[in-house]
Design an enzyme around this catalytic site. Sequence first.
Site: not given
Length: 587
Positions: A198, A443, A467
Amino acid sequence: MASFTLQGIPVSRGITIGRAHLLRPAAMDVKHYLVAQEQVEAEVERLQRAIDAVQLDLQSIWSELPTDAPTELGAFLDVHALILSDPMVSEAPLDIIRTRHYNAEWALVTQVDVLSAQFDEIEDEYLRERKADIQQVAERVLKVLTGSADQLPRAVGVDEQNANMIVVAKDISPADMMQFRDVAFTGFVTDEGGTNSHTAIVSRSLGIPAVVGLGNASHLIRQDDWLIIDSDAGVVIVAPSPLLIEQYRQQQAVLLKARKKLGKLKKTPAISLDGIEVTLLANIELPEDAHAALEAGASGVGLFRSEFLFMGRTGVEQHLPSEEEQFLAYKQAVQTMKGRPVTIRTLDVGADKPLEHGEHNILNPALGLRAIRYCLKEPQIFLTQLRAILRASAFGTVHILIPMIAHAFEIDQSLAMIEQAKESLRIERIAFDENVQVGAMIEIPAAALSLPMFVKKLDFLSIGTNDLIQYTLAIDRADHEVAHLYNDTHPAILQLLSMTVSAAEKAAIPVAICGGMAGDIKLTRLLIGMGFRELSMPAALLPEIKQEILNTNIAALEPSVKKILRTYDPQVIQELLAEVRELRLLH
């Protein structure tokens, strides 16, 4: 100090030059922000008052010492009082506030770092140990400061001449990354993290150069060291020579000129040489980001990561955002986009994005209670968000995106919850779009492999490649130890993407890519050659992706792309991808 170079994982584009700002361990953690010019003297006074308060406190303790107290105790108090009155402690931080616009806590800690480093060089052991006294005095001042720091307004609009700081840390949480949005940091360097951690995602969304997975950068780099980040090459140069700084400044200027040139494409549709239009959308974290999306020429918002409204809420704000607060945020984004669609992903927390409040603290791993699993387990939280999203749909085009779908019942329950939210709004006579579209994030491999049971119930699909790669290859995308195994062109990934776009075409519903692959210019031709016609990415990356599409003949790509999809040899795939990128594709 001799210059040296660190090699890491490049996660965004560009070059930045600045001084290192080390994020301190939690024990010495303080707030870091820049103070606007008109607030500087008030900040100086705040630090001066704290120093004076500690000085008075030390005098009071000394005067109240019992007669049988050890003489050393009084002596130590005298030493602390002397340290506090020394200009290197009492005045130097005030100068830092005035010259660098640091807030009081940050200025004090910065000066203590300088003094501590000087004491480390002293040969005499006793004098060397006095470093601890300086730190203890500083901690007393910090305690006074932090007692009132939350009452101060956050500084905004700082001069660009101060915007030359690069964050260096072991790792940076998503919530911390969002905190830095309002501060003039120009780069990020972390020991941990991978291409799609992230830290990487948010740095790309902010258009800020970053290099991650450096291992021990936070131990090798010192506070205020000059750094150059070449985030295209994944290189961090520590203590560069003036000549090297000048060379990189010239490269910066060239990149800036090229970026301005790309800016002229803002109003140009992304239409290939053979007349096929590709819709380019922007990913955003907060409603304010919608403005940047519009400025970059986005046709809409392909992914509004709503969880950032829920994160980093501490102190008096230590609670979940209310329906009204969420509604106003979504409405702001929708109105900013002026009729262009805004796709809002419902709350996706867990794994590396925990909430930070009381009973709802989520510490589960990537395979645990996250995203739609969490929302269905907490129906009141989910219902509140759905009502807020639906209310915002009265002000423009809104799509609802459900993350981490794997089971048919999850779609059924989600649709039932959306209908429940609609019915409650109807009863209250609150306006919303009755025909709001609902889609699912693809995902999880199970979803990609069983799309026929989903597409009849959904209006669109959006592939979260970050993901999807993580779950397909069994790699924690935030773990730098296995970051080298993260491969977005692994044959299995390409097959799952191809299957998804085929299933969407067969069902006649749109399919977008909103993960990291959408913003990777090296993969643009591959994706549009596979049949993708919607790509969503950080706004900062949109102009160069658009230029790539404008220079591409999609029909001419298809034979090469079919070869790639028939190949299971990684080396051959890379060779074919290089050929695709270099093809001269004429109309």
